[in-house]
Scaffold this active site. Sequence first.
Site, short mmCIF file in Angstrom:
data_model
loop_
_atom_site.label_atom_id
_atom_site.label_comp_id
_atom_site.label_asym_id
_atom_site.label_seq_id
_atom_site.Cartn_x
_atom_site.Cartn_y
_atom_site.Cartn_z
N HIS A 257 -0.63 4.15 3.11
CA HIS A 257 -0.64 2.89 2.34
C HIS A 257 -1.85 2.07 2.84
O HIS A 257 -2.96 2.57 2.85
CB HIS A 257 0.73 2.23 2.57
CG HIS A 257 1.03 1.03 1.72
ND1 HIS A 257 0.35 0.71 0.57
CD2 HIS A 257 1.97 0.05 1.88
CE1 HIS A 257 0.85 -0.39 0.05
NE2 HIS A 257 1.83 -0.83 0.84
N HIS A 296 -3.55 8.18 -5.72
CA HIS A 296 -2.65 7.04 -5.88
C HIS A 296 -1.42 7.47 -6.65
O HIS A 296 -1.52 8.30 -7.55
CB HIS A 296 -3.36 5.90 -6.65
CG HIS A 296 -2.73 4.58 -6.45
ND1 HIS A 296 -1.69 4.14 -7.24
CD2 HIS A 296 -2.96 3.61 -5.53
CE1 HIS A 296 -1.32 2.95 -6.82
NE2 HIS A 296 -2.06 2.60 -5.78
N ASP A 352 -8.65 1.27 -0.95
CA ASP A 352 -8.99 1.38 0.47
C ASP A 352 -10.29 2.12 0.73
O ASP A 352 -10.77 2.14 1.86
CB ASP A 352 -7.85 2.11 1.22
CG ASP A 352 -6.61 1.24 1.33
OD1 ASP A 352 -6.76 0.02 1.38
OD2 ASP A 352 -5.50 1.79 1.37
N1 ACO Z 1 -6.97 14.04 -1.19
C1 ACO Z 1 -6.81 15.29 -1.72
N2 ACO Z 1 -5.78 15.63 -2.53
C2 ACO Z 1 -4.89 14.66 -2.81
C3 ACO Z 1 -5.00 13.36 -2.30
C4 ACO Z 1 -6.09 13.05 -1.47
N3 ACO Z 1 -6.24 11.85 -0.95
N4 ACO Z 1 -3.97 12.62 -2.75
C5 ACO Z 1 -3.22 13.44 -3.50
N5 ACO Z 1 -3.77 14.69 -3.55
C6 ACO Z 1 -3.26 15.84 -4.26
C7 ACO Z 1 -2.05 16.42 -3.52
O1 ACO Z 1 -2.45 17.40 -2.57
C8 ACO Z 1 -1.23 16.98 -4.65
O2 ACO Z 1 -1.80 18.22 -5.03
P1 ACO Z 1 -0.86 19.44 -5.48
O3 ACO Z 1 -0.19 18.96 -6.74
O4 ACO Z 1 -1.80 20.56 -5.67
O5 ACO Z 1 0.12 19.65 -4.35
C9 ACO Z 1 -1.46 15.99 -5.79
O6 ACO Z 1 -2.74 15.41 -5.53
C10 ACO Z 1 -0.40 14.90 -5.85
O7 ACO Z 1 -0.32 14.29 -4.58
P2 ACO Z 1 0.97 13.63 -3.96
O8 ACO Z 1 0.87 13.70 -2.46
O9 ACO Z 1 2.20 14.18 -4.59
O10 ACO Z 1 0.77 12.13 -4.41
P3 ACO Z 1 1.67 10.90 -3.97
O11 ACO Z 1 1.82 10.07 -5.16
O12 ACO Z 1 2.91 11.34 -3.27
O13 ACO Z 1 0.76 10.20 -2.85
C11 ACO Z 1 -0.89 8.90 -1.83
C12 ACO Z 1 -0.08 9.13 -3.11
C13 ACO Z 1 0.05 8.72 -0.64
C14 ACO Z 1 -1.70 7.64 -2.01
C15 ACO Z 1 -1.82 10.12 -1.61
O14 ACO Z 1 -2.73 10.21 -2.68
C16 ACO Z 1 -2.56 10.06 -0.29
O15 ACO Z 1 -2.02 10.47 0.74
N6 ACO Z 1 -3.84 9.51 -0.29
C17 ACO Z 1 -4.58 9.36 0.94
C18 ACO Z 1 -4.14 8.12 1.69
C19 ACO Z 1 -4.56 6.85 0.97
O16 ACO Z 1 -5.69 6.69 0.58
N7 ACO Z 1 -3.61 5.91 0.84
C20 ACO Z 1 -3.88 4.61 0.24
C21 ACO Z 1 -3.28 4.51 -1.12
S1 ACO Z 1 -3.67 2.91 -1.87
C22 ACO Z 1 -2.65 1.84 -1.06
O17 ACO Z 1 -1.57 2.17 -0.68
C23 ACO Z 1 -3.13 0.50 -0.77
#
Ligand code: ACO
Length: 415
Positions: A257, A296, A352
Amino acid sequence: MIDDIRKLIQQAAETARRETSDEPEPQFTGDVKYPVECQVGKGLEGAIATDTKVGYVNGAKGWLVYRGYDCFDLAEHSTFEETTYLLFEGKLPTRRDMDAFEEQLRGHRQVPEAVLDVLRRVPIDKTHPMSALRTAVSVLGNLDPDAEDTSPAKEKRIAVQLVAQFPTLVAAIARLREGKPVVAPRTDLGHAENFLYMMTGADPDPALAKVMDIMLILHADHGMNASTFTTMVVNSSLSDLYGSVTAGVASLKGPLHGGANEKVLYDLEEIGDAGNVPAWFARARETKRKINGFGHRVYKAYDPRARILGPIAKLITDRDPGTRKLYEVAVQLDHLVTSELGQEKKIFPNVDFYSGLVYRAMGIETAMFTPIFAVARVPGWTARALEYLADNRIFRPRAIYTGPVSERYLEIDRR
Ligand code: ACO
């Protein structure tokens, strides 16, 4: 520079309008009648927990709206104080309303000396500043005789006070971490200006104060994200607002987050040079590493906040060769991730990704990035907690139990 920033925001808004679809989201807009039918994924994905008039995130369109006003418009024209009023009151203030609200905020900026004493006693340079902030908000509640009064009028007063006091707490933590004396707030400065003044002890450059103001506006509210939901869940048990916001701070800290802004900077430093991006990205894909600052739960288009923050990061890092190099790394990474994962997985930079570069170019320590996010998010947390409180029903979802149901108890010596 202030005129340049305005132009950048206008251009970002135009690009967003041109590039994003105009998909309506009937399942997330309009009147609501409970019970609502929705498809719920793990982590409550897609779940409708409540209805709200505070703000709306259109994930398909990549659009962020506070009380009907889009974030590009507010970033270009508003101030954090005015945006806070809008989030709380549901309308833009008149000049008179604004003067009264600003006076209220300025009057609440001081924090009790006892809170600063606690901050002086925790191992401030060894604990994460978000953990120190969490403690400080909790202590503020211990010192407020009205803390246990959960009437809407008292919670409203506390919400406004917390908006005013968060910069003082965060600036105090930043100064104490550097072994410097805490700087008391001034009442002759705007919210963002005073925040920078308390962080640095010097009158801020007006352009940097404007940039900070925009950063605060863009982070002020964002739907039912983890920290907002956490704040609302705690408040829905009629717990005190200080406790609810303390929980919000704890939730925001996590690297999935708000904590991602800090992690992004470490990644950019690790990559070091734009030329190293392809190999770093290939390794990240191989090891299925999630790239900080991308992806996201709601946005399946480019995050509108990142559309503004990218160009602002460019503008501000132009002034500082050290961060300029990191910006070049960031742009290269943005380009590569967006071109490889944008179509396939709808992965784009989130808020972010570029924010840390902006703070770094202002000379702010990396560990302080998420506390600054918290300074900005108090209006969103509390406006939504108060809105929900007006027609409160305790949050209480269920889990599907997958364990056994008919085990027989065996005395300990017979196991
Ligand atoms: N880099 C690479 N691949 C990603 C990323 C990423 N940052 N985020 C998601 N994916 C991929 C996943 O591997 C998944 O792939 P798959 O379907 O082949 O398994 C798909 O996209 C869906 O991802 P989920 O993890 O199911 O997405 P979720 O909605 O649960 O998570 C989150 C969202 C936590 C923001 C995630 O994208 C992440 O961990 N990002 C990195 C951390 C980050 O930047 N957080 C800040 C978010 S903005 C905020 O909160 C202020």
